[in-house]
Design a protein around this motif. Structure first.
Motif, PDB file in Angstrom:
ATOM      1  N   VAL A  89       0.839  -1.202   0.000  1.00  0.00           N
ATOM      2  CA  VAL A  89       0.000   0.000   0.000  1.00  0.00           C
ATOM      3  C   VAL A  89       0.874   1.252   0.000  1.00  0.00           C
ATOM      4  CG1 VAL A  89      -1.842  -1.159   1.270  1.00  0.00           C
ATOM      5  CG2 VAL A  89      -0.176   0.210   2.507  1.00  0.00           C
ATOM      6  N   ASP A  90       0.252   2.380  -0.358  1.00  0.00           N
ATOM      7  CA  ASP A  90       0.943   3.659  -0.374  1.00  0.00           C
ATOM      8  C   ASP A  90       0.763   4.313   0.995  1.00  0.00           C
ATOM      9  OD1 ASP A  90       1.946   6.129  -0.772  1.00  0.00           O
ATOM     10  OD2 ASP A  90       0.450   6.781  -2.226  1.00  0.00           O
ATOM     11  N   TRP A  91       1.841   4.360   1.776  1.00  0.00           N
ATOM     12  CA  TRP A  91       1.724   4.889   3.147  1.00  0.00           C
ATOM     13  C   TRP A  91       1.620   6.397   3.166  1.00  0.00           C
ATOM     14  CZ3 TRP A  91       0.683   1.926   7.303  1.00  0.00           C
ATOM     15  CH2 TRP A  91       0.812   0.541   7.114  1.00  0.00           C
ATOM     16  N   ASP A  92       1.669   7.035   2.013  1.00  0.00           N
ATOM     17  CA  ASP A  92       1.475   8.480   1.951  1.00  0.00           C
ATOM     18  C   ASP A  92      -0.015   8.828   1.877  1.00  0.00           C
ATOM     19  OD1 ASP A  92       2.651  10.944   2.079  1.00  0.00           O
ATOM     20  OD2 ASP A  92       2.706  11.215  -0.096  1.00  0.00           O
ATOM     21  N   PHE A  93      -0.858   7.827   1.956  1.00  0.00           N
ATOM     22  CA  PHE A  93      -2.309   8.029   1.907  1.00  0.00           C
ATOM     23  C   PHE A  93      -2.766   8.907   3.081  1.00  0.00           C
ATOM     24  CE2 PHE A  93      -6.755   6.754   2.182  1.00  0.00           C
ATOM     25  CZ  PHE A  93      -7.103   6.624   0.838  1.00  0.00           C
ATOM     26  N   PRO A  94      -3.696   9.849   2.828  1.00  0.00           N
ATOM     27  CA  PRO A  94      -4.128  10.719   3.924  1.00  0.00           C
ATOM     28  C   PRO A  94      -4.998   9.977   4.941  1.00  0.00           C
ATOM     29  CG  PRO A  94      -5.365  11.220   1.941  1.00  0.00           C
ATOM     30  CD  PRO A  94      -4.318  10.217   1.560  1.00  0.00           C
ATOM     31  N   VAL A 100      -6.685   3.448   9.824  1.00  0.00           N
ATOM     32  CA  VAL A 100      -6.295   2.172   9.214  1.00  0.00           C
ATOM     33  C   VAL A 100      -6.769   0.996  10.070  1.00  0.00           C
ATOM     34  CG1 VAL A 100      -4.344   0.755   8.504  1.00  0.00           C
ATOM     35  CG2 VAL A 100      -4.341   3.189   8.009  1.00  0.00           C
ATOM     36  N   GLN A 139      -0.175  10.499  11.660  1.00  0.00           N
ATOM     37  CA  GLN A 139      -0.328  10.333  10.213  1.00  0.00           C
ATOM     38  C   GLN A 139       0.490   9.110   9.774  1.00  0.00           C
ATOM     39  OE1 GLN A 139      -1.994  11.559   7.942  1.00  0.00           O
ATOM     40  NE2 GLN A 139      -0.870  10.745   6.202  1.00  0.00           N
ATOM     41  N   ILE A 140      -0.084   8.224   8.962  1.00  0.00           N
ATOM     42  CA  ILE A 140       0.623   6.967   8.671  1.00  0.00           C
ATOM     43  C   ILE A 140       1.923   7.180   7.882  1.00  0.00           C
ATOM     44  CG2 ILE A 140      -1.372   5.418   8.842  1.00  0.00           C
ATOM     45  CD1 ILE A 140      -1.504   5.476   5.774  1.00  0.00           C
ATOM     46  N   GLN A 142       4.190   9.055   8.635  1.00  0.00           N
ATOM     47  CA  GLN A 142       5.293   9.337   9.556  1.00  0.00           C
ATOM     48  C   GLN A 142       5.786   8.093  10.299  1.00  0.00           C
ATOM     49  OE1 GLN A 142       3.445  12.259  11.993  1.00  0.00           O
ATOM     50  NE2 GLN A 142       3.462  13.826  10.405  1.00  0.00           N
ATOM     51  N   PHE A 152      -0.599  -2.703  10.701  1.00  0.00           N
ATOM     52  CA  PHE A 152      -1.282  -3.728   9.913  1.00  0.00           C
ATOM     53  C   PHE A 152      -1.734  -4.885  10.799  1.00  0.00           C
ATOM     54  CE2 PHE A 152      -0.367  -3.580   5.073  1.00  0.00           C
ATOM     55  CZ  PHE A 152      -1.245  -2.531   4.988  1.00  0.00           C
TER      56      PHE A 152
ATOM     57  N   LEU B  38      -6.381   9.713  -5.523  1.00  0.00           N
ATOM     58  CA  LEU B  38      -5.812   8.783  -4.545  1.00  0.00           C
ATOM     59  C   LEU B  38      -5.540   7.409  -5.153  1.00  0.00           C
ATOM     60  CD1 LEU B  38      -7.874   9.698  -1.386  1.00  0.00           C
ATOM     61  CD2 LEU B  38      -5.456  10.146  -1.798  1.00  0.00           C
ATOM     62  N   LYS B  40      -4.531   7.052  -8.066  1.00  0.00           N
ATOM     63  CA  LYS B  40      -3.489   7.320  -9.062  1.00  0.00           C
ATOM     64  C   LYS B  40      -3.978   6.998 -10.473  1.00  0.00           C
ATOM     65  CE  LYS B  40       0.139   6.502  -5.690  1.00  0.00           C
ATOM     66  NZ  LYS B  40      -0.706   6.124  -4.550  1.00  0.00           N
ATOM     67  N   PHE B 172      -7.131   2.731  -0.666  1.00  0.00           N
ATOM     68  CA  PHE B 172      -5.940   2.499   0.164  1.00  0.00           C
ATOM     69  C   PHE B 172      -5.415   1.066   0.000  1.00  0.00           C
ATOM     70  CE2 PHE B 172      -4.213   1.188   4.396  1.00  0.00           C
ATOM     71  CZ  PHE B 172      -3.036   1.911   4.319  1.00  0.00           C
ATOM     72  N   ASP B 173      -6.294   0.085   0.103  1.00  0.00           N
ATOM     73  CA  ASP B 173      -5.829  -1.304   0.140  1.00  0.00           C
ATOM     74  C   ASP B 173      -6.898  -2.216  -0.466  1.00  0.00           C
ATOM     75  OD1 ASP B 173      -4.660  -3.693   0.685  1.00  0.00           O
ATOM     76  OD2 ASP B 173      -4.267  -3.279   2.801  1.00  0.00           O
ATOM     77  N   ARG B 223      -4.383  18.226  -1.130  1.00  0.00           N
ATOM     78  CA  ARG B 223      -3.505  17.283  -0.434  1.00  0.00           C
ATOM     79  C   ARG B 223      -2.361  17.997   0.292  1.00  0.00           C
ATOM     80  NH1 ARG B 223      -1.800  14.495   2.507  1.00  0.00           N
ATOM     81  NH2 ARG B 223      -0.937  12.415   2.429  1.00  0.00           N
ATOM     82  N   THR B 226      -3.655  19.225   4.039  1.00  0.00           N
ATOM     83  CA  THR B 226      -4.142  18.374   5.124  1.00  0.00           C
ATOM     84  C   THR B 226      -3.754  16.912   4.928  1.00  0.00           C
ATOM     85  OG1 THR B 226      -6.119  17.551   6.234  1.00  0.00           O
ATOM     86  CG2 THR B 226      -6.369  18.168   3.936  1.00  0.00           C
ATOM     87  N   ASP B 227      -3.697  16.185   6.038  1.00  0.00           N
ATOM     88  CA  ASP B 227      -3.458  14.746   6.006  1.00  0.00           C
ATOM     89  C   ASP B 227      -4.712  13.984   6.365  1.00  0.00           C
ATOM     90  OD1 ASP B 227      -0.799  14.717   5.278  1.00  0.00           O
ATOM     91  OD2 ASP B 227      -0.121  15.105   7.323  1.00  0.00           O
ATOM     92  N   ASN B 228      -5.833  14.709   6.447  1.00  0.00           N
ATOM     93  CA  ASN B 228      -7.090  14.075   6.811  1.00  0.00           C
ATOM     94  C   ASN B 228      -7.959  13.984   5.566  1.00  0.00           C
ATOM     95  OD1 ASN B 228      -9.980  14.148   7.457  1.00  0.00           O
ATOM     96  ND2 ASN B 228      -9.304  14.186   9.585  1.00  0.00           N
ATOM     97  N   LEU B 229      -8.403  12.772   5.248  1.00  0.00           N
ATOM     98  CA  LEU B 229      -9.095  12.564   3.976  1.00  0.00           C
ATOM     99  C   LEU B 229     -10.385  13.381   3.865  1.00  0.00           C
ATOM    100  CD1 LEU B 229      -9.256  11.199   1.295  1.00  0.00           C
ATOM    101  CD2 LEU B 229     -10.245   9.207   2.373  1.00  0.00           C
TER     102      LEU B 229
END
Lengths: 263, 429
Positions: A89-94, A100, A139-140, A142, A152, B38, B40, B172-173, B223, B226-229
């Motif tokens: 996964v992309d850990w830069d996801f907000p 998570v 924040q993930i 970091q 996980f 998100l 991509k 995300f996953d 983006r 903020t880091d909050n979706l």
């Protein structure tokens, strides 16, 4: 040395998986005991991840079938937890750590429902178990590699499943995290949960697992650790691919051979 | 300016419609676009935007006029077809996804232009204005168009609110989503449909060529902040709305201008501003905090040096000239003087006739820096077994980042040593 068990947690029956027509796993046939900590071991490219993904039905089966607790995977999804490689996964996801871990509750929530207070408490509890409760709002992006793996794991714990499949949980984590994870796995196993782990290091495998699956495109061994982690079987696993098997595989890819695929 | 106030007064009902419509269209496209961003899939969005043109033209050919429902349906069908084609080509052939996107975009857009040219020369009077679909013309929307487009936009926002948790998870996953039994294929289908709909709704105002920008750029800009979706999606909608508003105004003030490029200009300015000035992530803010750090390091080095000179002479409060300091350590003279001035302002130094000396606070801070430097040297020799002639360089950097918390731990761990590895005294003030 392929030992079958009665009333297994997992039954893989004559499973073949192909990638672009080329078999990457040949006729895997094994059963795994309930409540054990099971290590899947083999060299790079042996198809370890492929086996787990095939069991989870993430990739199609060429032939054969998989049963979990004697049922089809789709009937027991709520009892099964999957921990993918953290690089997947992309850990830069907000998202925050809590966000998570809460994903582990989504199956219980179902579609369209928001996490309830109870879910948040379960999630926090799981974060405590992996020693990450202080990081819940972090924040993930970091997190360090070890912390990502713990997150996980907490997400998997939040699923409250009966069987856990983990893809390389010890890869790229610090020693403290590795110890913390194995402690946790032992605790889970004591509670009767089955844990299946893809692992690289033979040295620690001896100590971590009580059941071992040796894999290199085909099943080399499946049985109690003492009887499987022996020089002759390890040599067979790591002694390179069976050249004839590889040649046949390449041929199947080249000739668009379709005999094996179901559809 | 007068024009702007007239526009803002919304005296003409049509202006009201168009403005409201543009804000809603751009805002809703930005909301859906957040998930495209998100996942991509920005390039796929661009391909679909171009691929709706043949559908618009076919819709027109079928209806014989600009019936919004038929145009939207046509656009939807070819937009969808392009997505299916991209997926099929990248899954079933050796062609990679980027190539498939490039192929599909140009083929569909090419067919669209062919059809558009054919219609324009067909002599059908109703076709005038169809070319607005290329670059957009917000003011050309009449109330029947607006009803259809706004309806779609509303539906998009409601759908995203409803599927927020699900879309987040599949962005995300996706493998995890499959393993917990979520209907991932259907969810992706919904998100794809929303994407195509967002594009279809926006083409009248923005045009097919630039539609991708309003889908992706607001999310990319948001983006940075903020880091909050949830906050990100909100901000993205707001940025989209602002550019939609600007587009409506331009379309009214300069009727000869196409709207799309202007909307893109506005959103790009917002994105550029975010890129440079967003706190923490913006480039300028990063530069500023680096500059601050550099200044802090220089100031601490000056204090440390003055303390060392004082320790040598046995007089900490002696006045010293700039040259005296430079003789001990080769600062850049300009940087030294500005550093001295800042330290005076902070109350650590005093000066009289061009010479500088410690205040009490300055002496204390200088002592702390010397102590940290020497403590770190002790730590390196004791715990990392580094030779005493190799530890100075390392300590030069580390001394500036040790927090009071770490300082206390270090002191305790090393049991308050009195000498550093070079047998200099470690000051405890």
């Amino acid at each position: 040395m392929i030992q079958q068990v009665e009333d297994p947690a997992v039954e893989v029956h004559d499973l073949t998986v192909t990638y672009h027509k080329k078999p990457v796993l040949w006729d895997i046939d094994l059963t795994l005991p309930k409540g054990a900590i099971i290590g899947i071991i083999g060299p790079n490219g042996a198809g370890k991840s492929t086996l787990i993904k095939a069991i989870m039905n993430l990739i199609p089966h060429g032939s054969g079938y998989v049963k979990i607790f004697n049922r089809d995977i789709d009937e027991v999804r709520d009892k099964v937890s999957y921990v993918p490689q953290k690089e997947s996964v992309d850990w830069d996801f907000p998202a925050s750590v809590m966000d998570v871990v809460l994903m582990g509750r989504y199956a219980k929530l179902g579609l369209f429902k928001r996490p309830r207070k109870a879910d948040k408490e379960v999630a926090l509890d799981c974060l405590k178990k992996v020693g990450m409760d202080a990081y819940k709002s972090r924040q993930i992006a970091q997190l360090s590699g070890g912390q990502q793996q713990r997150v996980f794991l907490a997400r998997a714990l939040a699923q409250e499943a009966d069987i856990y499949f983990m893809d390389e949980p010890f890869a790229g984590v610090d020693a403290a995290t590795e110890t913390a994870i194995i402690e946790l796995l032992r605790e889970m196993s004591e509670k009767g949960k089955t844990v299946v782990v893809i692992h690289h290091d033979i040295q620690s495998a001896m100590e971590y697992f009580n059941w071992i699956v040796l894999l290199n495109m085909r099943l080399v061994a499946s049985g109690p650790t003492a009887q499987t982690l022996i020089p002759s079987l390890l040599e067979e696993t790591y002694g390179g691919k069976l050249t004839l098997l590889a040649e046949v595989g390449n041929l199947m890819q080249k000739t668009e051979f379709t005999g094996r695929d179901k559809r | 300016m007068e024009q702007f106030w007239e526009f803002l007064s919304f005296s003409e009902p049509n202006i009201r419609y168009v403005t409201f419509g543009s804000i809603l269209l751009c805002g809703s496209a930005a909301v859906v676009g957040s998930f495209i961003f998100l996942k991509k899939k920005a390039l796929v969005g661009d391909a679909v935007a171009h691929a709706v043109l043949p559908g618009v033209c076919l819709g027109f050919l079928l209806a014989g006029n600009k019936n919004p429902v038929l145009l939207v349906t046509g656009a939807f069908v070819t937009g969808w077809l392009s997505l299916v084609a991209i997926d099929y080509i990248s899954a079933k052939s050796k062609i990679k996804e980027d190539t498939a996107i490039g192929l599909i975009l140009s083929v569909f857009f090419g067919i669209g232009i062919l059809l558009l040219t054919y219609i324009q020369h067909s002599g059908n009077a109703a076709q005038s204005g169809l070319d607005h679909f290329l670059f957009g013309k917000a003011a050309a929307m009449v109330s029947s168009d607006l009803n259809v487009f706004s309806g779609i936009a509303f539906m998009l926002i409601i759908a995203v609110v409803l599927f927020f948790k699900e879309f987040t998870l599949i962005s995300f996953d996706i493998d995890f989503a499959k393993t917990i039994g979520f209907p991932v294929r259907r969810l992706e289908l919904v998100l794809t449909t929303l994407t195509v709909l967002a594009i279809v709704a926006g083409i009248q105002a923005i045009g097919v060529v630039l539609m991708a920008a309003i889908l992706i750029t607001p999310a990319a800009a948001a983006r940075f902040w903020t880091d909050n979706l949830k906050k990100m999606v909100f901000l993205s909608a707001a940025f989209g709305g602002v550019s939609g508003f600007a587009g409506a105004f331009i379309s009214y003030a300069a009727p000869a201008m196409p709207t799309g490029p202007w909307i893109v200009m506005v959103i790009s300015v917002i994105a550029l501003f975010s890129f440079f000035f967003a706190p923490q992530k913006g480039i300028v803010m990063k530069l500023i905090s680096r500059k601050k750090m550099e200044n802090q390091i220089r100031e601490e080095n000056i204090l440390k040096l003055l303390f060392q000179l004082g320790q040598k002479d046995g007089n900490y409060f002696q006045q010293r000239s700039v040259n005296e300091i430079l003789a001990k350590r080769p600062f850049k003279p300009k940087q030294l003087i500005s550093g001295l001035a800042r330290l005076k302002k902070q109350g650590f130094l005093e000066n009289g006739d061009g010479r500088w000396k410690f205040t009490r606070a300055g002496q204390k801070k200088g002592a702390r820096m010397v102590k940290l430097h020497r403590l770190w040297e002790v730590y390196l020799t004791r715990y990392l077994r580094i030779a005493s002639d190799h530890v100075h360089e390392d300590a030069e950097t580390i001394e500036h980042i040790i927090t009071p918390d770490l300082e206390a731990k270090l002191e305790k761990l090393l049991e308050y040593p009195v000498k550093d590895p070079h047998q200099s005294d470690i000051p405890y003030l």
